[in-house]
Structures are given as structure tokens and as C-alpha cells.
Design an enzyme around this catalytic site. Structure first.
Site, PDB file in Angstrom:
ATOM      1  N   THR A 129      32.864  35.443  38.272  1.00 28.37           N
ATOM      2  CA  THR A 129      34.257  35.196  38.649  1.00 28.37           C
ATOM      3  C   THR A 129      35.126  35.964  37.663  1.00 28.37           C
ATOM      4  OG1 THR A 129      33.662  32.996  39.419  1.00 28.37           O
ATOM      5  CG2 THR A 129      35.997  33.425  39.050  1.00 28.37           C
ATOM      6  N   LYS A 136      38.069  33.523  46.148  1.00 28.60           N
ATOM      7  CA  LYS A 136      37.594  32.527  45.170  1.00 28.60           C
ATOM      8  C   LYS A 136      38.773  31.894  44.416  1.00 28.60           C
ATOM      9  CE  LYS A 136      34.871  30.787  41.834  1.00 28.60           C
ATOM     10  NZ  LYS A 136      33.759  29.902  41.937  1.00 28.60           N
ATOM     11  N   LYS A 182      39.780  28.420  33.613  1.00 34.27           N
ATOM     12  CA  LYS A 182      39.533  29.872  33.706  1.00 34.27           C
ATOM     13  C   LYS A 182      39.971  30.392  35.086  1.00 34.27           C
ATOM     14  CE  LYS A 182      35.954  33.295  34.404  1.00 34.27           C
ATOM     15  NZ  LYS A 182      34.574  33.706  34.442  1.00 34.27           N
TER      16      LYS A 182
END
Ligand code: NAD
Length: 291
Positions: free
Chosen positions: A87, A162, A237
Site C-alpha cells: 500500500t 484502496k 498510514k
């Protein structure tokens, strides 16, 4: 297929192991020098990538991905595929895709959801950006490591999907937790609130599949002392990545911004690091309006 796997940590290790179990020859590299059984360890990322039809990466962040990509792309044959499952920020994903294209290498950004459990069980969801030819080549390998794969569009589209998903998740988890804490103060039983909300318009995955209240709804990290699960610092994050992307694209995301700030405080100032992201519920339950 001859495969390389770079970054054999909590996610990459079990993902590479599943490729080996499916009969693929996997050469791996991690800076720790460790990897799962069955993966042939190389002494560098370049060495792992040389001769591989597909090179997977599963790394902590965008700067490390850029660094590894700069090492492996020159070692890869034209037509080979660099498939990043980490990611990272959309800008890094697109920069790596451009660098790959200049060398005749095909790049995919293919972040996952499903966590460490999904990586071990081979039930991840892949969100993929990049050229259709590369997607077609790697799709059977996604099917080994996951249960569902969506080709979202061009380079960066997987990372975009995402972070949009996780921005919704962060905001709905906070909204769900503050509503349960409000219900407590109004004397409303949590189980009755769940019965209503889980079948009403306030329902979301955060309430129905991952209820942050212990003993209510299906089993979730709340029933396990808020051990992750999906750690609060990983949610932070992803929320930060969503705000970097919003900044770069000039998108107004006030809920995403506030969710980022609340998770930042929770992780950095309030002891939330190492707890599941649903531990926002005890946080709200312990607070008053003036806090
Ligand atoms: P991790 O820290 O366990 O694994 C990363 C690995 O990369 C480590 O083993 C590290 O030694 C290695 N590494 C670092 N720099 C390297 C380099 N230059 N060359 C080779 N290897 C290097 O992290 P993880 O939990 O496996 O997560 C990996 C990625 O997946 C992250 O981007 C994370 O956001 C994403 N992700 C994690 C989860 C989760 O639940 N853990 C879920 C979805 C997505």
C-alpha cells in the site's frame, strides 16, 4: 512460472509461500535475509528479479518501493511484469509504472485487503491498476493468493481504490464508535442498538461485520481485547495516503481529514499503537464532550 518476491514480511512471506504451494518456482529477497520455506533466497533484489516472468513486491512504503524498483527494473527482461502489492501513495505507484514502461517492463499496482489472515489463507482481495496485458498474465497468480481481483483501471487505480475504501472505513468506524458511546450515555443497550443499526440505514461493515463492541455482533477484535486485526497505526498510514492523494488531486475530503487527525492522536498521543483500529470505541466511551 518463474517468479520473484521481494519483501517477505508479515504479508509477503505467506503470499510467497502460497505461490510455492501452487507449484511455482519463487526466488525471494528481503533485507532481513529471511523468507518462508520453499522460497529460494537471493542475495539482492536484482538477483531475485533476474529471469523472472513476474516480480512481486510487498514493501512498507512508497520511498522503499521506488528504491527497490530502481534496482530491479534494469535486471528485468522486456515484457516481464513488476507487480507491487504494497500500500503506497498513488504518485509513487505512477512513477514506478513510468520507469518500468521506459524499460519495456509492464507494471501493475495491486494493493490488497484481507490482512495477515487473508495472506495466509489465500483469501486476499486485489485491487489492480495497469495495462490489461499485464493483468491477464498475473490474474491466475492473484487467484492463488486471493479470492477476488478487480481490475480498476490504469496505473495508480489500484492504490486509488484502496485508499478511497479505507478512507470510508476509517470514517465509518469512528462514526460507529462515537454513536455506540453516545448510546451508552443515553442508557441504550449496545446489543439493542446493534439489532437496530445492523438492519437500518446506519449500517456499515464497521457495525455488521466488525462490531467494535465486545460481545455484540459477530466475533471481532473487540472480543479479543482489541488485539489487531487491523492495527490503528496501519489505518493511520492509509488515511495519510488518502490525504496526500486528496492534496495532489485538489479534492475536498473533510471527513477523511478529521478521521486522519483522530487516528493520529489515538496512535501518537493516546496509546492506540498496537491496538486494533476498532479500539476507538473505548477511547470515545472514556471521554466527555469537553475533552
Ligand atoms: P512488514 O514490515 O511485515 O513487511 C515488509 C518487509 O519488507 C519486511 O520484511 C522488510 O524487511 C522488507 N523490506 C524493507 N525494505 C526492503 C528492501 N529495500 N528490500 C527488500 N525487502 C525490504 O509489513 P507487512 O505487514 O507485510 O505490510 C507490507 C505492505 O502491505 C505495506 O505496504 C502494508 O501497508 C500493506 N498491507 C498490510 C496489511 C497488514 O494487515 N499487515 C494489510 C493490507 C496491506
Amino acid at each position: 512460472m518463474t517468479l520473484a518476491f521481494i519483501g517477505l514480511g508479515n504479508m509477503g512471506g505467506p503470499m510467497a509461500a502460497n505461490l510455492v504451494r501452487a507449484g511455482h518456482a519463487v526466488t525471494g529477497y528481503d533485507v532481513t535475509g529471511r523468507g518462508p520455506e520453499g522460497v529460494t533466497l537471493a542475495s539482492s533484489a536484482e538477483q531475485a528479479a533476474r529471469g523472472a516472468r513476474v516480480v512481486f513486491t510487498m514493501l512498507p512504503d512508497g520511498p522503499i518501493l521506488r528504491q527497490v524498483a530502481a534496482q530491479v527494473i534494469p535486471a528485468m527482461a522486456p515484457g516481464a511484469v513488476l507487480c507491487d502489492c504494497s500500500t503506497v501513495d498513488v504518485t509513487s505507484a505512477r512513477a514506478v509504472a513510468e520507469q518500468a514502461a521506459a524499460a519495456g517492463v509492464l507494471a501493475l499496482d495491486a494493493p490488497v485487503s484481507g490482512g495477515v489472515g487473508g495472506a495466509a489463507a489465500g483469501t486476499l482481495t486485489f485491487m489492480v491498476g495497469g495495462p490489461a496485458a499485464a493483468f491477464a498474465l498475473v490474474e491466475p497468480l492473484f487467484a492463488v493468493m486471493g479470492r477476488r481481483t478487480v481490475h480498476c483501471g490504469d496505473a495508480g487505480a489500484g492504490q486509488a481504490a484502496k485508499i478511497c475504501n479505507n478512507m470510508i472505513l476509517g470514517a465509518t468506524m469512528i462514526a460507529t464508535c462515537e454513536a455506540i458511546a453516545l448510546a451508552d450515555k443515553l442508557g441504550l443497550d449496545r446489543a439493542r442498538l446493534y439489532d437496530v443499526v445492523s438492519t437500518s440505514s446506519g449500517q456499515s461493515w464497521s457495525m455488521t461485520a466488525y462490531c467494535p463492541a465486545p460481545g455484540v455482533g459477530p466475533a471481532s477484535p473487540a472480543d479479543n481485547g482489541y488485539r489487531p486485526g487491523f492495527a490503528a497505526e496501519l489505518m493511520l498510514k492509509d488515511l495519510r495516503l488518502s490525504q496526500m492523494a486528496a492534496e495532489a488531486a485538489d479534492a475536498d475530503t473533510p471527513m477523511g481529514r478529521l478521521a486522519t487527525e483522530l487516528y493520529r492522536r489515538f496512535v501518537e498521543d493516546e496509546g492506540g499503537r498496537g491496538q486494533d483500529f476498532s479500539a476507538m470505541l473505548p477511547r470515545f466511551a472514556a471521554r466527555s464532550r469537553g475533552d
